[in-house]
Write a protein that holds these residues in place. Structure first.
Motif, PDB file in Angstrom:
ATOM      1  N   UNK A 366       0.826  -1.210   0.000  1.00 64.05           N
ATOM      2  CA  UNK A 366       0.000   0.000   0.000  1.00 64.05           C
ATOM      3  C   UNK A 366       0.859   1.257   0.000  1.00 64.05           C
ATOM      4  N   UNK A 367       1.996   1.222   0.732  1.00 67.25           N
ATOM      5  CA  UNK A 367       2.874   2.395   0.819  1.00 67.25           C
ATOM      6  C   UNK A 367       3.667   2.615  -0.466  1.00 67.25           C
ATOM      7  N   UNK A 368       4.172   1.536  -1.035  1.00 67.71           N
ATOM      8  CA  UNK A 368       5.107   1.663  -2.156  1.00 67.71           C
ATOM      9  C   UNK A 368       4.438   1.615  -3.535  1.00 67.71           C
ATOM     10  N   UNK A 369       3.304   0.902  -3.639  1.00 64.91           N
ATOM     11  CA  UNK A 369       2.668   0.725  -4.950  1.00 64.91           C
ATOM     12  C   UNK A 369       2.432   2.012  -5.709  1.00 64.91           C
ATOM     13  N   UNK A 370       1.683   2.979  -5.157  1.00 61.24           N
ATOM     14  CA  UNK A 370       1.408   4.226  -5.875  1.00 61.24           C
ATOM     15  C   UNK A 370       2.672   5.023  -6.201  1.00 61.24           C
ATOM     16  N   UNK A 371       3.666   5.021  -5.275  1.00 58.13           N
ATOM     17  CA  UNK A 371       4.902   5.771  -5.504  1.00 58.13           C
ATOM     18  C   UNK A 371       5.690   5.195  -6.685  1.00 58.13           C
ATOM     19  N   UNK A 372       5.828   3.865  -6.687  1.00 57.30           N
ATOM     20  CA  UNK A 372       6.584   3.214  -7.768  1.00 57.30           C
ATOM     21  C   UNK A 372       5.866   3.404  -9.110  1.00 57.30           C
ATOM     22  N   UNK A 373       4.553   3.270  -9.082  1.00 54.48           N
ATOM     23  CA  UNK A 373       3.774   3.427 -10.317  1.00 54.48           C
ATOM     24  C   UNK A 373       3.918   4.836 -10.889  1.00 54.48           C
ATOM     25  N   UNK A 374       3.859   5.833 -10.024  1.00 59.04           N
ATOM     26  CA  UNK A 374       4.012   7.223 -10.477  1.00 59.04           C
ATOM     27  C   UNK A 374       5.408   7.466 -11.040  1.00 59.04           C
TER      28      UNK A 374
END
Length: 410
Positions: A366-374
């Protein structure tokens, strides 16, 4: 009003006086120009055809000033320019002849195609479209067979070889309605004013039309009927075609592609489709074999990770040649160990687009998914212990690994 371009479609230059010129707002005018100021110019007469009858407008110039668009309002032709003209000023008109002659060939060709198909098969034309590369007529039938298309094409080109004359007939507004009923027409525009123009193909048809046309079918050179397809309207069919120079241009392109294929396949053109079919089959088999090997590789790498001690906090893996299913196979083969390791898996081009999967503890995902995707310019979503996305900038993958390393240092 019947304009000069409609009385003599072969005029390339013409002089006429300005009778009105007004500045207009550019928004919504449809003119193909970057100019911040536009003007509507009306002349006593014009050789620049305003759009109508399914035919796009001419391009050209007035005293070397570009005309970006020509439209008709009632009995007036409106020329859109980026410079003003004085009322009473005489201007020299020039038409973009290559565009004009192309439109003449396609429009006269459409009349000929429509007439022949209606006469031979009783399929009437309900609409038509003059495209930039290919045109079509919409026929009032659910289907036209390939045999009918070839038969129509042969008759059309026979008439072209016969050199049938194409002439213009002018009727006044006072012409009896009974006489006009003998002319094929879908009706005049609501704002039509003045004389009525009819195009006559010798011994074939008479058709009410405002467009520019050739004077002899031989000027069409040749007609090629390409293919048909279902219209979006019920029980209607599109028939696509090329006329004249467009046939030659298409043939030139086909020959150039054929020559390139001949060099690549080292065979004569008659064998191209057979050899390409064999190549496609070979590629399909090879790809299937590669994916099989990659699945075996995923199994072996998962086994090695299972045997690694101490258990790493995270594991990163990229396979350029693999399909997304490779990542699912890897996760599946890890078994219970997958609960203890954060996985950053990806496939596709190392610099451009590809697919990623983040798998592991729910909070980390949950913490890393959106950051890596962006960071990788991706679009994706996550649920529970899995986040997946399609990305456009795999070149940033090393930066993503650094973010993951920093996360597990804390």
């Amino acid at each position: 009003m019947v304009f000069k371009c409609q009385r003599d479609a072969f005029l390339k230059e013409f002089a006429s006086k300005v009778i009105a010129c007004e500045k207009i707002q550019q928004k919504g005018d449809g003119a193909n120009t970057d100019s911040s100021e536009l003007f509507e110019v009306i002349l006593e007469d014009t050789i620049l055809f305003p759009e109508g009858g399914g035919q796009p407008c001419d391009y050209g110039s007035l005293n070397e000033v570009p005309v970006f668009k020509v439209i008709r309002r009632a009995d007036k032709a409106i020329h859109i320019t980026n410079q003003p003209f004085l009322e009473g000023e005489e201007v020299k008109q020039k038409v973009n002849w290559e565009r004009r002659f192309d439109h003449m060939q396609q429009h006269s060709g459409q009349h000929l195609i429509t007439a022949v198909i209606d006469k031979e098969f009783k399929y009437s034309t309900v609409s038509w479209w003059l495209g930039e590369e290919v045109s079509y007529i919409e026929l009032d039938t659910s289907k036209i067979s390939n045999e009918e298309i070839r038969e129509a094409e042969n008759k059309i080109n026979s008439l072209i070889r016969d050199g049938k004359k194409v002439s213009v007939e002018i009727y006044t507004e006072d012409t009896p309605e009974e006489e006009l009923k003998q002319v094929r027409a879908r009706g005049l525009p609501e704002d039509h004013k003045g004389d009525i123009r009819v195009i006559n193909i010798e011994n074939l048809e008479r058709n009410m039309c405002c467009g520019t046309h050739v004077t002899n079918l031989s000027q069409l050179q040749v007609v090629k009927l390409l293919h048909s397809e279902k219209s979006k309207r019920k029980d209607k069919t599109f028939l696509y075609f090329l006329v004249g120079n467009r046939v030659l241009n298409r043939l030139t392109g086909c020959i150039e592609r054929e020559q390139k294929l001949t060099a690549l396949l080292k065979s004569n053109p008659a064998q191209h489709s057979e050899l390409v079919g064999k190549l496609q089959k070979s590629v399909k088999i090879l790809n299937k074999n590669v994916q099989g090997v990659l699945k075996d590789l995923a199994f072996l790498q998962a086994k090695n990770l299972n045997d690694t001690l101490p258990v790493p906090a995270f594991f990163s893996l990229h396979r350029k040649e693999a399909e997304p299913d490779f990542m699912n196979t890897f996760i599946r083969e890890l078994g219970d160990r997958v609960k203890d390791i954060f996985l950053f898996l990806s496939t596709g081009d190392e610099k451009l687009s590809g697919n990623i999967v983040l798998y592991g503890p729910e909070k980390a995902v949950a913490d890393l998914g959106p950051k890596i995707s962006e960071l990788l310019e991706g679009k994706g979503a996550g649920k529970g212990n899995k986040f997946q996305a399609k990305v456009l900038k795999m070149a940033n993958r090393p930066k993503a690994e650094e973010i993951i390393k920093d996360y597990f240092k804390n």
